[in-house]
Structures are given as C-alpha cells and as structure tokens.
Design a protein around this motif. Structure first.
Motif, PDB file in Angstrom:
ATOM      1  N   MET A  18       9.464   8.622  24.784  1.00 59.68           N
ATOM      2  CA  MET A  18       9.575   9.149  26.145  1.00 59.68           C
ATOM      3  C   MET A  18      10.985   9.647  26.457  1.00 59.68           C
ATOM      4  O   MET A  18      11.158  10.566  27.257  1.00 59.68           O
ATOM      5  N   GLY A  19      11.997   9.044  25.842  1.00 56.05           N
ATOM      6  CA  GLY A  19      13.359   9.582  25.993  1.00 56.05           C
ATOM      7  C   GLY A  19      13.409  11.026  25.512  1.00 56.05           C
ATOM      8  O   GLY A  19      13.977  11.904  26.183  1.00 56.05           O
TER       9      GLY A  19
ATOM     10  N   ALA B 294      10.738  11.953  39.118  1.00 55.40           N
ATOM     11  CA  ALA B 294      12.031  11.877  39.813  1.00 55.40           C
ATOM     12  C   ALA B 294      13.167  12.192  38.846  1.00 55.40           C
ATOM     13  O   ALA B 294      14.134  12.869  39.190  1.00 55.40           O
ATOM     14  N   ARG B 295      13.054  11.686  37.627  1.00 57.96           N
ATOM     15  CA  ARG B 295      14.153  11.840  36.681  1.00 57.96           C
ATOM     16  C   ARG B 295      14.205  13.193  35.991  1.00 57.96           C
ATOM     17  O   ARG B 295      15.262  13.630  35.574  1.00 57.96           O
TER      18      ARG B 295
ATOM     19  N   GLN C 283       4.352   5.195  34.986  1.00 53.81           N
ATOM     20  CA  GLN C 283       5.666   5.579  35.509  1.00 53.81           C
ATOM     21  C   GLN C 283       5.714   7.027  35.934  1.00 53.81           C
ATOM     22  O   GLN C 283       6.785   7.664  35.875  1.00 53.81           O
TER      23      GLN C 283
ATOM     24  N   LEU D 173       8.413   7.869  38.551  1.00 56.06           N
ATOM     25  CA  LEU D 173       9.752   7.712  38.000  1.00 56.06           C
ATOM     26  C   LEU D 173      10.102   8.884  37.086  1.00 56.06           C
ATOM     27  O   LEU D 173      11.208   9.450  37.152  1.00 56.06           O
ATOM     28  N   LEU D 174       9.161   9.244  36.225  1.00 58.28           N
ATOM     29  CA  LEU D 174       9.422  10.329  35.270  1.00 58.28           C
ATOM     30  C   LEU D 174       9.639  11.647  35.998  1.00 58.28           C
ATOM     31  O   LEU D 174      10.515  12.437  35.628  1.00 58.28           O
TER      32      LEU D 174
ATOM     33  N   ARG E  35      13.722  18.024  30.777  1.00 53.44           N
ATOM     34  CA  ARG E  35      14.963  18.389  31.467  1.00 53.44           C
ATOM     35  C   ARG E  35      15.589  19.664  30.902  1.00 53.44           C
ATOM     36  O   ARG E  35      16.644  20.093  31.365  1.00 53.44           O
TER      37      ARG E  35
ATOM     38  N   ILE F  19       3.024   4.450  29.516  1.00 55.54           N
ATOM     39  CA  ILE F  19       4.226   4.826  30.283  1.00 55.54           C
ATOM     40  C   ILE F  19       3.933   6.030  31.161  1.00 55.54           C
ATOM     41  O   ILE F  19       4.282   6.065  32.343  1.00 55.54           O
TER      42      ILE F  19
ATOM     43  N   CYS G  78      11.476  13.256  27.939  1.00 55.45           N
ATOM     44  CA  CYS G  78      12.252  13.522  29.152  1.00 55.45           C
ATOM     45  C   CYS G  78      13.356  14.552  28.877  1.00 55.45           C
ATOM     46  O   CYS G  78      13.634  15.421  29.709  1.00 55.45           O
ATOM     47  N   ASP G  79      14.007  14.452  27.723  1.00 54.38           N
ATOM     48  CA  ASP G  79      15.017  15.455  27.370  1.00 54.38           C
ATOM     49  C   ASP G  79      14.419  16.860  27.366  1.00 54.38           C
ATOM     50  O   ASP G  79      15.005  17.809  27.891  1.00 54.38           O
TER      51      ASP G  79
END
Lengths: 428, 428
Positions: free
Chosen positions: B313-314, B32-33, B26, B29-30, B321, B22, B317-318
């Motif tokens: 990955m969730g 961007a998010r 990605q 994508l990662l 962020r 991933i 990403c948290d």
C-alpha cells in the motif's frame, strides 16, 4: 535532460557546509539518480569571510536570506539558519511567495508555525520538506508519510535528542553527576547555544509534535506536548533504574486516545534490554507503530554534518525527481485540531523522594499515595544521610493525574526534604 | 478531486487479502493522504470459491491474471502471485505493455528478470514498485532509493529471512536440533512450499540482490550472490558461538570492493550484543551504510499479512500521489554490470570439524591451515565421542579463497570424520 535544479542555501553552519560538500562531491551520482543536475546558485550566512573548509567562491553571496529566497535563479530555498522566527521564517515565507520549494532542518520554526507554513505552501503550489528536522539522518518523515501511508498509525515513540541521550548514558558509564556531564557536553559543543532547548526537552518536543501531525492527521500542536527535561535526574536514579532492569531515556511518545492526542516528552524508565534501552550516546531511535505494519524501529545518527546533510539531500532529490507531497502528508485544510489529552494513559511510575528522619514519615507518604488511589508495587528505604532518607517507590499502573494529586498532597506533609522525582515506566 | 486509482490484484493469498482489507477498511484515510479514491476493479487467483475471510463479491473476477493485467479499468496491476516465471512474469509484462504501473512483492521474479522488467517499464513509461519484496513491512527500498539518495552507499547488510532467523533463535532458546526446529517450522506453515528457498538462503539472496542494484547502481546479479544455507548449523555451533559472545544469523552483506561487487548470503557469527545479534524470531533487520549518513538500522516484521500489505500500500499510495521513479533508482540503461568479487574481503572464521581419534590428527590440521596462510587465533579440542573429536578453531582474518584452499587440503587428509563447517565472523 531536464533543466538543472538550482538551490539557494541560507545558513552555512555544520549542516549547510555538509550539503555543499555532497553537491560538489556527488554531482554525477545525484544526476544519475534524479535525471537532473543539482547546482547551487547562491548562498547566504551571517559571516561572509569565515573559512568553512569548502570552496564557496563559485556561488553568489547574499547577505540577506530573504533576497536569496526570492532570486530568479533559485528553484529550491534551503533553510538551514534555525530559529523559530526572525530571518528563517521571513525567508521561508518569501521563498514560498516567490514560488520556490523549501527544504528546511528547522524544527523550532515548523513546530511553532507548521500549520501556517503548510497552508502558505499549498496556496502557492509549492512544497516544504523537512526530513532533516527530525532525527538527523534517519529517513523517518519519509517512512511515516510515505512508506506507512497505508496504516492507521497507533503510536510514535522516540529518543530524538542525541545530547540528552549522551548525557544520560555518559552519567551511567562514567558514574558522573548530571552537572559534571552537562559541563563536559557543553564544553564539547554538544549542546545548543541555549542548552535548555536540549536538556529541557524542547528540541525533542518540537520533533515529536511534527511526527504527531503526520501520524494522526492533526495540526502541529507543540503546546500540547507535556514537556519535562532531564535536569533533575541524578546518578542515583540511573543506578536504581539499572538495578531494576531499566535505563532512563528522554523519551517521546505520541498516541491518539479516546480523549484526544497525548504527546509526552519526558525522562522515562524503559527496559534495559529493549531497543530503546540499549541506545547509546548521540544515536537516535524512532519507533513507528501502525495497525497493519506492527512496529518499525529506525536507528541512526541524530545530528552532525553528514547525517543531517544526507536528510536535506534526500528531500532535494525528491524535489528533483518531481515528487510533490503536502507537508504533513495530507492537505493542510484537512488536518484536524485534536484536543490535547494530557496524561490519560496509565503507567507504573518510579518515585524518588527524600524523607526527614522522624517517626512515621514513611507511613505518611504511604497514606497519601493510598488516598490518591496510587498503589505501591515496590518500596525501598535507605539509610539516612544528613537527616534525610532516600525512599524509592515503584507504583502499580496509575494515571499521571492521580499521581499529581498524590505529589501535591506529599508536598503538604512536613516529612519531605526535597520535591520528589517521578518518572514514568514505559514498557516499549 | 482526481480520478480514482483503480487496481487489479492478482494473487489472493495472505498478502493479497491483506491489501484488500486495507483498501476496504482505510478508504477515508487513503483518500485523505493521496487525494484520490483507491478502488479495486478486479481480482484474480487460482481458486475462485475459497473463503478468504474478506468480501470479494464487489470486484470482477478474472481467471487469467494476464487478462486482469490488461483490463481497461485497471491503472495499477498488483502482482502477488509469486514465482520467478510463469503467470507472474507473463502478467507483469502484459501489464507494462498495456500501460499499467505495477506493484509486486515478487523477489524471485525481480532477482531473475529485474533488469529486463525495468527496461520494459521505462520503455512503456510505467513504474514497477517492489517495497513488499524485501524485508516485509520495513520501508527499506524507499529509505535506500529516496531517503539516502544523497549518499554513496558503502555497504548493505541484513537479516532478511524471518524463517531462518526463527529456526536459529528457536534452536538456541529451546536447545533443539536443526532438524527438530525445521519440522516444527514447516508444520506451522512458516516455510515456503519449497523450504530450500528459505533455509538454502535463496529467498534472502534474491532480496539482497535487489538492494545491491539500488545501492551500487548495478544490474541485479543474483547469480553473483555467494549463497550458503543454514542446513549444516548444529546446536553445538550455536552454543559455541554464544560461549564466545556471538550469535549465528543468516546474514546478507553487499559491498563494492576494488575488485567488483561482493554479495554474500550465509550464516555468520555476529556479536551477540550488536543490533543484528539481538534479533529474535521472524523479525528482519536491514543495515544501510552511506558516506554521509553513516549507519542506519531498520527493524520490523519481515513477513505476514499486515506488514507485507502495508508495504504494497505504500507503493500504491506513492503511485496515487504521482511519484514516478525508475525501478532501481536510476534509468535501467545506466545500471552497470559489476564484476562479481567473490570473497575478497578478509574476515576471521569459525571452523568446526570432527577429527579421528588418532595421534597427530590435530597437528595435521594445524599444518594444513598454516600452509594455506590461515593463522589460528583460538582452538579448542573436546573429548572424543564415538571415535570422533570435535575441534573448534577461530582463525585470524583470512580471505575465503585462502580458507577454501585450507578446507580442500583438509579434505585430502585422512583425519577428518566429516566435512568441516566454516562460518564467517562479521563484526557488524
């Protein structure tokens, strides 16, 4: 402990009252979970005197939600008034400009003005959260934006209007006509003040457009949603669908295709034994598909005081915990404008038509379909009633464009007694 | 843009490889998010030379995961080794002590040491995230901890071990014995190295204990989980259950009662037409019930490279962020030690027993049940096979304590040819 998080709540209908109740009844729990006290500074609604079944005297009252949104003692503006424009939008903009975070349940406003509001929020360094705008108590915005953030989302589907699902399942279980169940639902207060928002698929379309934006990193495009309501579904359609192993659902599907973003909200036939097919009454279901995670299905109450207030409070708790996230999961400036790809993905269709009682009628229809490139998988003709014969056709896979050519050509023949109904068959 | 988020990944089995894929595939994508680049600094696994189907040469290699966890160029330590103690625990502790956040899929470690690890993480000002430890790709930890944060959770249920569900549904669909399907599943690599972790309900019990802690604000108490595996389920049980409208599932239930926290992981009969009853194969389902939201049902793949990596990955990403959250949703010091309330909630039970072929055998059993206060709702006796007669009983609602008295008394009679099987009937 950090300072209390101070809320201003505009709109004291079902959801607003639900939020007030949670804050009053679960104060200790909320503080344990967020590390902060969550308090209400002031509220606003149209009618001050109305008994709402919850004590409001401890909170300041503002007649004007814009004034509420700007109060110094408000950190988070909770917008629960509804309506795409007017006071809801004015107060939301005022809140952002005054440096407040915003939590809203207003899908119409976000579907129409989501991009501009996301830009305003980011310019002001504030967040807009809207879990309650989609699928009631189901934490689907959170699942999509955060839980599946490592996925390229491939498809989003859902039954997201409980009123329509209630009507369709009640027609089936009680054997009633659309008109009868519509009147019943309206009498029970299940429908919006303008029922077309529900039965026309508009409300559900708003929700789909918000999920699409997050899923595909695109600007909200409600106008790009191919919308069709449930008003033309007859009990016969439901029975015929059941007979073939399907149920009819107002189904939303959003998918990125090679030609652009396809967004549809329309009554579809889905397999009766699929999770979506089994959905009863006012329950909502959202299906999220990602390249890594495969398929995730989320089910829960799509509306009502408790479920929607739960969603609002999830957002409030996130803000209290200091989570900061762009509205659609990435900066507004990076959201792409995707071309709208209407009806590019082929599917089988269910057609119901009524033919005049004259020789060759069926042959004309079959010819028209063949000329449009639509091939017939199954066909049934029934006895004539009042000189009109019901004919049901299930096509092989075809695009909506080809089908529309066929439907237009059918309308030009002299053998139809009413406009045909065409429902997509979605193998979910 | 903010600095890249640098990962150290320990464990390159299925899930670790999925995470690497991933991050490689990605990247845009990662970024961007999350607004950050997510990069891998170094990896660690037991066997360096093994071909894992993904390029690893760009990353530093550490033989010792503890050394990896302490590297200066690692911000987040990704623990995917497994095992409740040993290297996984040592490296996780080292990571926290060195000021790293931790993402782990290790339910065994968290079920045994969750409280101590949560305390260490908070003392170090770091977070431990573990979405991948429960129900694979389903973002259930997030839904419970964040999405439903405004709810008093009333009950958590779930089918959370895909291998057991595969065995039970395969027995039914193929008409095979437990032993046959066990061997088949083991041959296909569906079971843990120690299959008892799966079929004994231990793995699923670990997961349930983690959900309980979040749901009820209690310290993880795996020892408080009443555990029962699926090893004694026979094809006859599955057939009899089906005949009565039920299916057998290894079902976890956690509920706060007046006498304390009840946690059960055991094979139960659930209505065949309920969402849990319809669950096939390796799919997981978790049901969350809250006072405001009502019932939320989440379904998805419970294991596998993509789904589990999606969950990891969730969490990553948290962290990228900037979300910071206590491990179990509130500070470790505020988690209560709940008394373990075993089997206090009454339910009907399904009993299968084998009686000797002698007069009065059935009467003895009926008498013993009556004396224990267990009343019989339905009973069936079948023909004797090899001097043993199968008898099936469905009881009225009874507590497990009363039932256990009856089962102990039955064992003392001289009419049983084998120990009875007792399965709770759960009206989910």
């Amino acid at each position: 402990m950090t300072q209390p998080l101070r809320l201003g709540i505009a709109g004291l209908g079902t959801v607003g009252v639900g939020v007030v109740k949670i804050i009053r009844q679960q104060a200790a729990l909320l503080t344990a979970r967020t590390g902060r006290e969550i308090v209400i500074s002031a509220v606003s609604a149209r009618s001050r005197g109305k008994d709402r079944g919850v004590a409001l005297s401890g909170y300041d009252w503002e007649d004007d939600p814009v004034v509420l949104a700007r109060r110094d003692d408000v950190d988070v503006f909770i917008e629960l008034m509804g309506g795409s424009d007017g006071p809801a939008k004015a107060a939301t903009e005022a809140a952002l400009a005054a440096g407040k975070d915003v939590v809203t349940a207003n899908k119409a406003m976000l579907a129409m003005h989501g991009q501009a509001l996301a830009e305003s929020a980011e310019a002001a360094g504030r967040v807009i959260r809207f879990e309650a705008a989609v699928a009631g108590g189901i934490p689907v915005i959170k699942a999509l934006t955060e839980g599946l953030a490592g996925n390229q989302i491939t498809r989003v589907m859902g039954v997201m209007n409980g009123s329509c699902n209630y009507i369709l399942t009640r027609m089936e279980s009680a054997g009633l006509s659309y008109e009868q169940v519509f009147d019943e639902a309206n009498g029970l207060g299940y429908l919006e003040a303008d029922p077309e928002l529900d039965v026309g698929g508009i409300d559900a379309g708003h929700k789909l457009s918000l999920l699409s934006a997050i899923a595909f990193g695109t600007q909200v495009d409600f106008d790009g949603v191919e919308l069709e309501g449930i008003g033309r579904i007859k009990i016969e359609d439901i029975r015929q669908a059941a007979d073939m192993g399907y149920r009819i659902k107002l189904l939303g599907v959003a998918q990125m295709t090679g030609r652009g973003l396809e967004q549809r909200m329309s009554p579809c036939l889905v397999p009766a034994d699929s999770p979506l097919g089994q959905l009863e009454g006012g329950t909502n279901m959202v299906v999220l598909e990602g390249d890594a995670v495969g398929q995730i299905v989320l089910r829960g109450a799509g509306a009502g005081e408790g479920p929607t207030a739960s969603a609002v409070m999830g957002d409030v708790c996130d803000i209290a915990r200091g989570f900061r996230l762009c509205m659609f999961g990435q900066p507004a400036a990076t959201l792409k404008v995707a071309p709208s790809a209407r009806s590019t993905l082929p599917a089988p269709y269910y057609l119901r038509m009524a033919l005049q009682d004259k020789p060759g009628a069926l042959a004309k229809i079959a010819t028209v379909l063949g000329e449009a490139g639509v091939s017939i998988h199954r066909m049934r003709q029934y006895d004539h009633v009042n000189d009109s014969a019901p004919v049901l056709i299930v096509t092989h896979k075809t695009t909506r464009a080809e089908l529309d050519v066929a439907l237009a050509a059918m309308a030009k023949t002299d053998v139809m007694t009413e406009a045909p109904v065409a429902l997509r068959i979605e193998m979910v």
